[in-house]
Design a protein around this motif. Structure first.
Motif, PDB file in Angstrom:
ATOM      1  N   PHE A   1      -9.133   5.115  -7.236  1.00  0.00           N
ATOM      2  CA  PHE A   1      -7.932   5.799  -6.407  1.00  0.00           C
ATOM      3  C   PHE A   1      -7.823   7.117  -6.813  1.00  0.00           C
TER       4      PHE A   1
ATOM      5  N   ILE B   1      -6.422   5.076   2.480  1.00  0.00           N
ATOM      6  CA  ILE B   1      -5.161   4.787   2.384  1.00  0.00           C
ATOM      7  C   ILE B   1      -4.322   5.437   3.561  1.00  0.00           C
TER       8      ILE B   1
ATOM      9  N   LYS C   1      -8.102   8.151  -1.174  1.00  0.00           N
ATOM     10  CA  LYS C   1      -7.059   9.131  -0.363  1.00  0.00           C
ATOM     11  C   LYS C   1      -7.296   8.725   1.421  1.00  0.00           C
TER      12      LYS C   1
ATOM     13  N   LEU D   1     -10.307   0.286   2.500  1.00  0.00           N
ATOM     14  CA  LEU D   1      -9.340   1.413   1.978  1.00  0.00           C
ATOM     15  C   LEU D   1      -9.933   2.367   0.993  1.00  0.00           C
TER      16      LEU D   1
ATOM     17  N   THR E   1       1.284   5.182  -2.767  1.00  0.00           N
ATOM     18  CA  THR E   1       0.949   6.704  -2.582  1.00  0.00           C
ATOM     19  C   THR E   1       2.078   7.283  -3.489  1.00  0.00           C
TER      20      THR E   1
ATOM     21  N   ILE F   1       0.886  -1.221  -0.115  1.00  0.00           N
ATOM     22  CA  ILE F   1      -0.154   0.095  -0.042  1.00  0.00           C
ATOM     23  C   ILE F   1       0.694   1.288  -0.025  1.00  0.00           C
ATOM     24  N   LYS F   2       2.024   1.216   0.730  1.00  0.00           N
ATOM     25  CA  LYS F   2       2.766   2.354   0.761  1.00  0.00           C
ATOM     26  C   LYS F   2       3.314   2.821  -0.690  1.00  0.00           C
TER      27      LYS F   2
ATOM     28  N   GLU G   1      -9.985  -5.083   0.323  1.00  0.00           N
ATOM     29  CA  GLU G   1      -9.696  -3.511  -0.320  1.00  0.00           C
ATOM     30  C   GLU G   1     -10.780  -2.461   0.104  1.00  0.00           C
TER      31      GLU G   1
END
Length: 256
Positions: free
Chosen positions: A234, A243, A240, A134, A68, A64-65, A131
């Motif tokens: 996304f 996440i 946003k 998130l 970004t 996940i990082k 998912e």
């Protein structure tokens, strides 16, 4: 970062995901998997592949990082399509791939496991596509493969609730072939790989090719739609927030 170890013995290749602590499917780990498949193709002697994770998990999901760092909808759609292409390669590989799953196969980890030909699992392993927690959706063809194994109703329940099921329940639902106590599971997966490796190489390849004809002809169309929707998801404020909440280890506050 991530790596995959590669060991061949008696025509069985053992691939081990190494990306501690959760074997997150980073770009580097997926590239390593693709490279190992290249190595197996060049080797020509491998008749069965055992895929497992090092440490506590098979794979707890995508990195996940890393998400970004992407900039726009097109970047996310491209990421989804590249993952789908790799997992399609796994599913269509001429050598049978056995996933030995312990700890957890979540998100991208489950999507990878579903692309494998055979799945053995620890009874207490966790399976899910979380998912939506998130504010995003599965992106590596999870929306297409999960219903094929567990049926539409169970797939809706798992994805919309983001709840996981155990390895024992995954066996009951048809998501895995068999479930075992964890130490017994690895032994059983190794034994199965060894049994397959004793068969004739050409007949193994023929079976792998022929069974592939049974795939739903709409799979490609559905996967493409998923990749586009993954990119759109996304771009939302909910994504946003989701996440960011994940990174901060808190519950998200979705607006929509």
């Amino acid at each position: 970062m991530g790596n995959i170890t590669y060991h061949v013995e008696n025509h069985v290749a053992t691939l081990t995901l190494q990306s501690p602590p959760a074997n997150a499917l980073s770009t580097s780990l997926l590239e390593a998997l693709s490279a190992k498949l290249d190595d197996i193709e060049k080797d020509g002697t491998v008749k069965a592949i055992l895929l497992k994770g090092e440490g506590k998990f098979f794979s707890a999901g995508a990195d996940i990082k890393e998400f970004t760092s992407l900039q726009n909808e097109s970047d996310y759609t491209n990421l989804s399509q590249k993952g789908q292409e790799l997992f399609n390669r796994v599913e269509n590989f001429h050598v049978p791939i056995i996933a030995a799953i312990h700890g957890a196969a979540l998100g991208g980890g489950l999507e990878l496991a579903m692309a494998c030909h055979i799945r053995y699992a620890a009874k207490d392993a966790k399976f899910g596509l979380p998912e939506l927690n998130l504010g995003i959706i599965p992106g590596f063809a999870g929306t297409q493969r999960l219903p094929a194994y567990v049926g539409a109703a169970k797939a809706y329940e798992m994805m919309l609730s983001s709840c996981s099921i155990s390895g024992e329940e995954a066996e009951q639902e048809g998501l895995v072939n068999k479930s075992f106590e964890e130490d017994e599971m690895f032994q059983a997966a190794e034994k199965l790989a060894g049994t397959i490796a004793q068969k004739s190489g050409p007949t193994i390849r023929q079976v792998m090719e022929l069974v592939s004809y049974t795939r739903n002809p709409q799979f490609k169309e559905g996967s493409l739609a998923e990749a586009k929707a993954f990119g759109v998801a996304f771009g939302t404020e909910d994504a946003k927030e989701g996440i960011q909440a994940f990174m901060e280890k808190r519950k998200p506050n979705f607006k929509d």
